[in-house]
Design a protein around this motif. Structure first.
Motif, PDB file in Angstrom:
ATOM      1  N   SER A  72     123.698  62.785 -68.750  1.00 10.79           N
ATOM      2  CA  SER A  72     122.794  63.326 -67.721  1.00 10.79           C
ATOM      3  C   SER A  72     121.386  62.729 -67.758  1.00 10.79           C
ATOM      4  O   SER A  72     120.491  63.208 -67.071  1.00 10.79           O
ATOM      5  N   GLU A  73     121.166  61.684 -68.533  1.00  8.26           N
ATOM      6  CA  GLU A  73     119.860  61.033 -68.580  1.00  8.26           C
ATOM      7  C   GLU A  73     119.975  59.608 -68.061  1.00  8.26           C
ATOM      8  O   GLU A  73     120.964  58.922 -68.311  1.00  8.26           O
ATOM      9  N   MET A  74     118.948  59.168 -67.329  1.00  2.60           N
ATOM     10  CA  MET A  74     118.938  57.828 -66.769  1.00  2.60           C
ATOM     11  C   MET A  74     118.983  56.793 -67.891  1.00  2.60           C
ATOM     12  O   MET A  74     118.380  56.965 -68.953  1.00  2.60           O
ATOM     13  N   THR A  75     119.714  55.722 -67.650  1.00  2.93           N
ATOM     14  CA  THR A  75     119.829  54.671 -68.661  1.00  2.93           C
ATOM     15  C   THR A  75     118.608  53.764 -68.644  1.00  2.93           C
ATOM     16  O   THR A  75     117.931  53.620 -67.632  1.00  2.93           O
ATOM     17  N   ASN A  76     118.332  53.163 -69.808  1.00  2.00           N
ATOM     18  CA  ASN A  76     117.259  52.181 -69.919  1.00  2.00           C
ATOM     19  C   ASN A  76     117.636  51.180 -71.001  1.00  2.00           C
ATOM     20  O   ASN A  76     118.748  51.213 -71.545  1.00  2.00           O
ATOM     21  N   ALA A  77     116.724  50.296 -71.341  1.00  2.00           N
ATOM     22  CA  ALA A  77     117.019  49.235 -72.309  1.00  2.00           C
ATOM     23  C   ALA A  77     117.310  49.766 -73.702  1.00  2.00           C
ATOM     24  O   ALA A  77     117.949  49.081 -74.508  1.00  2.00           O
ATOM     25  N   ASP A  78     116.850  50.987 -73.999  1.00  2.89           N
ATOM     26  CA  ASP A  78     117.029  51.549 -75.348  1.00  2.89           C
ATOM     27  C   ASP A  78     118.172  52.555 -75.431  1.00  2.89           C
ATOM     28  O   ASP A  78     118.366  53.187 -76.470  1.00  2.89           O
ATOM     29  N   THR A  79     118.929  52.727 -74.355  1.00  4.05           N
ATOM     30  CA  THR A  79     120.029  53.695 -74.359  1.00  4.05           C
ATOM     31  C   THR A  79     121.095  53.282 -75.365  1.00  4.05           C
ATOM     32  O   THR A  79     121.547  52.132 -75.383  1.00  4.05           O
ATOM     33  N   THR A  80     121.499  54.225 -76.210  1.00  6.19           N
ATOM     34  CA  THR A  80     122.522  53.957 -77.226  1.00  6.19           C
ATOM     35  C   THR A  80     123.735  54.858 -77.029  1.00  6.19           C
ATOM     36  O   THR A  80     123.636  55.939 -76.456  1.00  6.19           O
TER      37      THR A  80
END
Length: 497
Positions: free
Chosen positions: A228-236
């Motif tokens: 439920s959280e927007m993805t970004n470059a640090d998403t694991t």
């Protein structure tokens, strides 16, 4: 080896070949599937015309129709190969195990024949398929083979579509590792809305590791949200469970792939798409009782002598382009247009069939009057292609069974797979002609002039060609009867003067 968390960017990294082939594979998948799956993506195949109003485009889209000629012809090929006999030798030492495996290859009731059918259909569609030999996970480690069998921990087969295997590495035709990306739905909570789960499975020569997360996808299947959280470059993404050591000593996955010239869907998909668009255009034309060809503007005088007529918008004609002339005319579709489109559709159907079957099926009305021998000649190219497919699949299946034997801890070195090279293309008159020829054979003369082993092989080949598709058990029974028959024929005693 595998960390507890990996970057989403790392897990989503794709093989260059996968990225290049994905648009074509998705298109082929939709054309072969047809039905509602195609209907939901019909805008991809019937684009909006330049200048076409949205309302008119939506009306035209709702009229879409599709005759699934690609799937029909692929299924014909699959049926012919699936009905060809396949012989497996080397399973005599463990008949109970192999009988259970061949009746249920995936622990869900899928038979060996259905597995071969699945593999062949996927090959015709996508050119390749990945097949994994796996074993059920057990909370109790078995101490011997008997306990393993009592726990039901026998090997089974999992297949992966090339749409799912997004990255891999191979050398000398063998996989070094591969990564599978699968989307599923979690319906475990009856009072909550279903949630999509993405699972990445990495298989190498030692371990099987799985990473998973709840995801949200956009229209193209790309991940937009993780938990439920927007993805970004640090998403694991977290490791689902500790990596499993599979114990094969090699990657337990085979990639079976057709050469380019045998990948029929690649050749036939564009013609199937042409058929879809032509059929939709024909149906759209037939549903218009008449259409407006020209119009003349209504001229309304006003009080301004410098500007004698008011500017007016074009009439809502229902068509994207209508000529403005000095006359107002409606016209019905001409019959020759419908006839031309019908002939085009028939021609495309024939082309698709010939592409899939290599010209092996007569599509014209003249085929009805062909003799049995003439019809058999039509199947020569098709049979040659089917034999090529059969050779590829039997070679692969032999390797697969040997790996299954290794997983089960039994000897598989003597396993041999042959067959898938005899196809039922006979008609009644051709069978009668063969029977007549066989009845005239002088078996005694052949026995007097041929070594016994050569005579037995020749006789078995002749009977196999005459009888057509036999199961392995039927073939074994026939061969025993051939031995009895040949033994009953007295050999000419040349010592008597």
């Amino acid at each position: 080896m595998y960390p507890n968390q990996l970057l989403l960017e790392t897990l989503e990294a794709k093989n260059v070949e996968y990225e290049q082939m994905l648009p074509a594979l998705n298109e082929i998948d939709l054309l072969v599937s047809g039905g509602y799956k195609l209907k939901n993506a019909i805008r991809h195949f019937i684009p909006r015309r330049p200048g076409e109003e949205v309302e008119l485009y939506e009306t035209r889209i709702k009229k879409h129709t599709y005759l699934n000629i690609l799937s029909t012809n692929i299924n014909e090929q699959v049926s012919k190969l699936a009905n060809s006999p396949m012989t497996i030798e080397g399973l005599e030492l463990n008949p109970k195990f192999w009988s259970a495996f061949r009746e249920d290859t995936d622990l869900s009731g899928r038979s060996e024949k259905n597995l071969i059918t699945l593999i062949f259909r996927e090959l015709l569609k996508f050119k390749k398929i990945f097949v994994h030999v796996d074993k059920p996970k057990s909370e109790v480690a078995p101490i011997n083979k008997a306990q393993e069998e009592s726990l039901g921990l026998r090997p089974y087969i999992v297949s992966y579509s090339p749409l799912q295997v997004i990255n891999w590495s191979e050398s000398k035709g063998k996989l070094n590792w591969l990564k599978i990306r699968q989307i599923s739905e979690d319906n475990s909570n009856p009072i909550a809305a279903p949630r999509k789960v993405c699972t990445w499975t990495i298989i190498d020569g030692t371990y099987i590791a799985k990473y998973s997360a709840f995801v949200e996808l956009d229209g193209k299947g790309n991940i937009t949200k993780i938990n439920s959280e927007m993805t970004n470059a640090d998403t694991t993404i977290s490791l689902q469970s500790p990596p499993i050591e599979h114990g094969f000593g090699t990657v337990p996955v085979f990639k079976i792939e057709l050469p380019d010239q045998l990948w029929v869907a690649d050749q036939a998909a564009s013609k199937a798409l042409e058929h879809l668009r032509t059929d939709c255009a024909k149906y759209d034309l037939l549903t218009m009782a008449y259409f407006q060809r020209t119009f003349k503007r209504i001229q309304t005088p006003d009080g301004d002598l410098e500007n004698s007529y008011e500017n007016q918008e074009p009439l809502p004609t229902g068509l994207a382009h209508v000529l403005e002339l000095d006359k107002f005319e409606w016209s019905e579709p001409h019959g020759y247009m419908i006839e031309h489109m019908s002939k085009s559709l028939q021609s495309i159907e024939t082309q698709v069939r010939d592409l899939v079957a290599a010209g092996g099926v007569s599509s014209s009305n003249a085929a009805l009057s062909q003799s049995g021998i003439s019809k058999q000649m039509d199947f020569v190219k098709q049979e040659a292609m089917l034999k090529s497919y059969g050779e590829i699949i039997t070679d692969f299946y032999q390797d697969l069974l040997q790996l299954v034997a290794k997983a089960a801890g039994i000897d598989g070195s003597k396993i041999s797979v042959t067959g898938l090279n005899s196809f039922e293309n006979d008609t009644l008159d051709s069978v009668l002609m063969k029977l007549d020829s066989v009845s005239k054979l002088n078996i005694q003369a052949l026995k007097d002039n041929l070594p016994p082993s050569a005579l037995k092989v020749i006789y078995e080949q002749m009977v196999a060609l005459l009888a057509g598709n036999l199961s392995a058990s039927q073939k074994e029974e026939v061969n025993k009867e051939i031995e009895i028959l040949l033994a009953s024929i007295k050999t000419l005693d040349t010592s008597i003067v």
